[in-house]
Design a protein around this motif. Structure first.
Motif, PDB file in Angstrom:
ATOM      1  N   ALA A  62      26.484  52.105  38.775  1.00  0.00           N
ATOM      2  CA  ALA A  62      27.071  50.763  38.839  1.00  0.00           C
ATOM      3  C   ALA A  62      28.508  50.792  38.345  1.00  0.00           C
ATOM      4  CB  ALA A  62      26.258  49.765  38.019  1.00  0.00           C
ATOM      5  N   LEU A  63      29.314  49.879  38.907  1.00  0.00           N
ATOM      6  CA  LEU A  63      30.706  49.718  38.484  1.00  0.00           C
ATOM      7  C   LEU A  63      31.038  48.232  38.518  1.00  0.00           C
ATOM      8  CD1 LEU A  63      33.592  50.901  37.847  1.00  0.00           C
ATOM      9  CD2 LEU A  63      34.010  50.692  40.303  1.00  0.00           C
ATOM     10  N   THR A  64      31.611  47.751  37.422  1.00  0.00           N
ATOM     11  CA  THR A  64      32.077  46.359  37.368  1.00  0.00           C
ATOM     12  C   THR A  64      33.569  46.354  37.076  1.00  0.00           C
ATOM     13  OG1 THR A  64      29.951  45.512  36.566  1.00  0.00           O
ATOM     14  CG2 THR A  64      31.893  44.150  36.177  1.00  0.00           C
ATOM     15  N   VAL A  65      34.333  45.588  37.870  1.00  0.00           N
ATOM     16  CA  VAL A  65      35.776  45.467  37.677  1.00  0.00           C
ATOM     17  C   VAL A  65      36.107  43.993  37.465  1.00  0.00           C
ATOM     18  CG1 VAL A  65      38.056  45.782  38.698  1.00  0.00           C
ATOM     19  CG2 VAL A  65      36.268  47.486  39.097  1.00  0.00           C
ATOM     20  N   GLN A  66      36.921  43.717  36.450  1.00  0.00           N
ATOM     21  CA  GLN A  66      37.340  42.348  36.172  1.00  0.00           C
ATOM     22  C   GLN A  66      38.706  42.067  36.798  1.00  0.00           C
ATOM     23  OE1 GLN A  66      37.036  41.369  31.962  1.00  0.00           O
ATOM     24  NE2 GLN A  66      35.384  42.848  31.697  1.00  0.00           N
ATOM     25  N   PHE A  67      38.853  40.879  37.402  1.00  0.00           N
ATOM     26  CA  PHE A  67      40.100  40.479  38.045  1.00  0.00           C
ATOM     27  C   PHE A  67      40.696  39.253  37.347  1.00  0.00           C
ATOM     28  CE2 PHE A  67      37.711  42.502  41.560  1.00  0.00           C
ATOM     29  CZ  PHE A  67      38.612  43.505  41.884  1.00  0.00           C
ATOM     30  N   PRO A  68      42.023  39.064  37.465  1.00  0.00           N
ATOM     31  CA  PRO A  68      42.686  37.921  36.821  1.00  0.00           C
ATOM     32  C   PRO A  68      42.643  36.662  37.685  1.00  0.00           C
ATOM     33  CG  PRO A  68      44.327  39.333  37.821  1.00  0.00           C
ATOM     34  CD  PRO A  68      42.998  40.006  38.050  1.00  0.00           C
ATOM     35  N   ALA A  69      41.454  36.144  37.964  1.00  0.00           N
ATOM     36  CA  ALA A  69      41.284  34.896  38.725  1.00  0.00           C
ATOM     37  C   ALA A  69      42.048  34.926  40.052  1.00  0.00           C
ATOM     38  CB  ALA A  69      41.713  33.699  37.883  1.00  0.00           C
ATOM     39  N   LEU A  70      41.579  35.749  40.991  1.00  0.00           N
ATOM     40  CA  LEU A  70      42.201  35.852  42.309  1.00  0.00           C
ATOM     41  C   LEU A  70      41.677  34.769  43.241  1.00  0.00           C
ATOM     42  CD1 LEU A  70      41.977  39.731  42.777  1.00  0.00           C
ATOM     43  CD2 LEU A  70      43.874  38.391  41.852  1.00  0.00           C
ATOM     44  N   THR A  71      42.472  34.447  44.257  1.00  0.00           N
ATOM     45  CA  THR A  71      42.073  33.424  45.218  1.00  0.00           C
ATOM     46  C   THR A  71      40.804  33.828  45.956  1.00  0.00           C
ATOM     47  OG1 THR A  71      44.392  32.818  45.544  1.00  0.00           O
ATOM     48  CG2 THR A  71      42.822  32.073  47.210  1.00  0.00           C
ATOM     49  N   GLU A  72      40.761  35.072  46.416  1.00  0.00           N
ATOM     50  CA  GLU A  72      39.590  35.565  47.143  1.00  0.00           C
ATOM     51  C   GLU A  72      39.581  37.077  47.119  1.00  0.00           C
ATOM     52  OE1 GLU A  72      36.510  35.490  47.880  1.00  0.00           O
ATOM     53  OE2 GLU A  72      36.719  33.605  48.999  1.00  0.00           O
ATOM     54  N   VAL A  73      38.388  37.656  47.268  1.00  0.00           N
ATOM     55  CA  VAL A  73      38.229  39.108  47.344  1.00  0.00           C
ATOM     56  C   VAL A  73      37.167  39.413  48.390  1.00  0.00           C
ATOM     57  CG1 VAL A  73      37.273  41.127  46.162  1.00  0.00           C
ATOM     58  CG2 VAL A  73      39.003  39.742  45.020  1.00  0.00           C
ATOM     59  N   ASN A  74      37.496  40.285  49.325  1.00  0.00           N
ATOM     60  CA  ASN A  74      36.538  40.790  50.316  1.00  0.00           C
ATOM     61  C   ASN A  74      36.217  42.239  49.959  1.00  0.00           C
ATOM     62  OD1 ASN A  74      37.081  38.379  51.504  1.00  0.00           O
ATOM     63  ND2 ASN A  74      37.285  39.170  53.566  1.00  0.00           N
ATOM     64  N   THR A  75      34.946  42.566  49.883  1.00  0.00           N
ATOM     65  CA  THR A  75      34.553  43.929  49.539  1.00  0.00           C
ATOM     66  C   THR A  75      34.330  44.755  50.804  1.00  0.00           C
ATOM     67  OG1 THR A  75      32.218  43.275  49.439  1.00  0.00           O
ATOM     68  CG2 THR A  75      33.479  43.208  47.389  1.00  0.00           C
ATOM     69  N   GLN A  76      34.636  46.042  50.716  1.00  0.00           N
ATOM     70  CA  GLN A  76      34.433  46.944  51.846  1.00  0.00           C
ATOM     71  C   GLN A  76      32.954  47.324  51.949  1.00  0.00           C
ATOM     72  OE1 GLN A  76      36.190  50.806  51.439  1.00  0.00           O
ATOM     73  NE2 GLN A  76      36.288  51.167  53.627  1.00  0.00           N
ATOM     74  N   THR A  77      32.456  47.390  53.178  1.00  0.00           N
ATOM     75  CA  THR A  77      31.077  47.808  53.393  1.00  0.00           C
ATOM     76  C   THR A  77      30.903  49.259  52.946  1.00  0.00           C
ATOM     77  OG1 THR A  77      30.847  46.310  55.278  1.00  0.00           O
ATOM     78  CG2 THR A  77      29.261  48.110  55.107  1.00  0.00           C
ATOM     79  N   MET A  78      29.902  49.493  52.082  1.00  0.00           N
ATOM     80  CA  MET A  78      29.643  50.835  51.562  1.00  0.00           C
ATOM     81  C   MET A  78      28.161  51.145  51.682  1.00  0.00           C
ATOM     82  SD  MET A  78      31.971  51.094  48.123  1.00  0.00           S
ATOM     83  CE  MET A  78      31.344  52.755  47.851  1.00  0.00           C
ATOM     84  N   PRO A  79      27.774  52.061  52.569  1.00  0.00           N
ATOM     85  CA  PRO A  79      26.356  52.435  52.682  1.00  0.00           C
ATOM     86  C   PRO A  79      25.820  52.938  51.345  1.00  0.00           C
ATOM     87  CG  PRO A  79      27.632  53.313  54.526  1.00  0.00           C
ATOM     88  CD  PRO A  79      28.624  52.787  53.535  1.00  0.00           C
ATOM     89  N   GLY A  80      24.664  52.441  50.947  1.00  0.00           N
ATOM     90  CA  GLY A  80      24.061  52.884  49.700  1.00  0.00           C
ATOM     91  C   GLY A  80      24.485  52.081  48.483  1.00  0.00           C
TER      92      GLY A  80
END
Length: 219
Positions: A62-80
């Motif tokens: 697992a990995l958790t990343v904190q952001f400084p209140a961004l408007t939006e974030v789209n994550t890349q598709t990652m198998p597994g």
């Protein structure tokens, strides 16, 4: 959400290119972030590099990343892997957590890359994005320390430097006259000249017709 269509179209290609560049470099000793096209107040693809440093050979799950209140974030598709986006009361993105499927993860001697399309980057010189790396054996490593006195801490937080804020013209909202192709401007100039010539010829023709009419009356 206001996104540039160019970012949407090129998201997969940029992320893949970033992964190739990262793979060519030696794995670092901590979680890090890169974003070559990141500018203050803009949108960019951010790629996080996560090496496995387990002394027991346990995979990163697992990995958790904190952001400084961004408007939006789209994550890349990652198998597994599956991604979960966290938001605050104003619906701003404050973090993303990636979790590996059962039996998966980043094995010993390997590293993984996690890419996001981030919109609404802050108008600051840099962004500090603390990360938490979790291993299958329960070990949790927090990458949240900032540099002090010029020396790198033991568990540094990922930091991204932002380029200068883009102007309206650079962002595709410049003056229409400036953005007009030269060929189009030349066509407009030619059209105006032809129009002027047509008016002059029309006036001469009218005067000629009037003169002919007076001549016929006198005869």
């Amino acid at each position: 959400m206001k996104k540039s269509w160019m970012y949407r179209a090129g998201f997969t290609g940029v992320a893949a290119a970033a992964a190739v560049v990262i793979a060519a470099a030696p794995a670092g000793a901590h979680v890090s972030v890169s974003g070559p096209d990141a500018a203050r107040g803009g949108s960019a693809v951010l790629t996080f590099r996560v090496p496995n440093e387990s002394a027991t050979g346990s995979p990163t799950t697992a990995l958790t990343v904190q952001f400084p209140a961004l408007t939006e974030v789209n994550t890349q598709t990652m198998p597994g892997w599956r991604a979960e986006v966290s938001r605050d009361a104003d619906h701003k993105v404050t973090g993303v957590t990636w979790t590996a499927d059962a039996g998966g993860g980043i094995g010993p001697g390997q590293f993984g890359t996690f890419a996001v399309l981030a919109d609404g980057l802050p108008d600051t010189d840099s962004i500090t994005m603390p990360a938490t790396q979790t291993y299958a054996d329960g070990q949790v490593v927090k990458w949240d320390q900032t540099s002090s006195g010029g020396s790198e801490p033991e568990n540094p937080a990922p930091v991204l430097q932002l380029a200068a804020k883009q102007s309206g013209a650079a962002a595709g909202h410049g003056d229409v006259k400036t953005a007009m192709p030269q060929s189009q401007s030349e066509k407009d100039t030619t059209a105006r000249w032809l129009g002027s010539i047509g008016i002059v010829l029309g006036a001469l023709g009218l005067l000629g017709g009037l003169g002919l009419g007076f001549a016929r009356r006198k005869s």
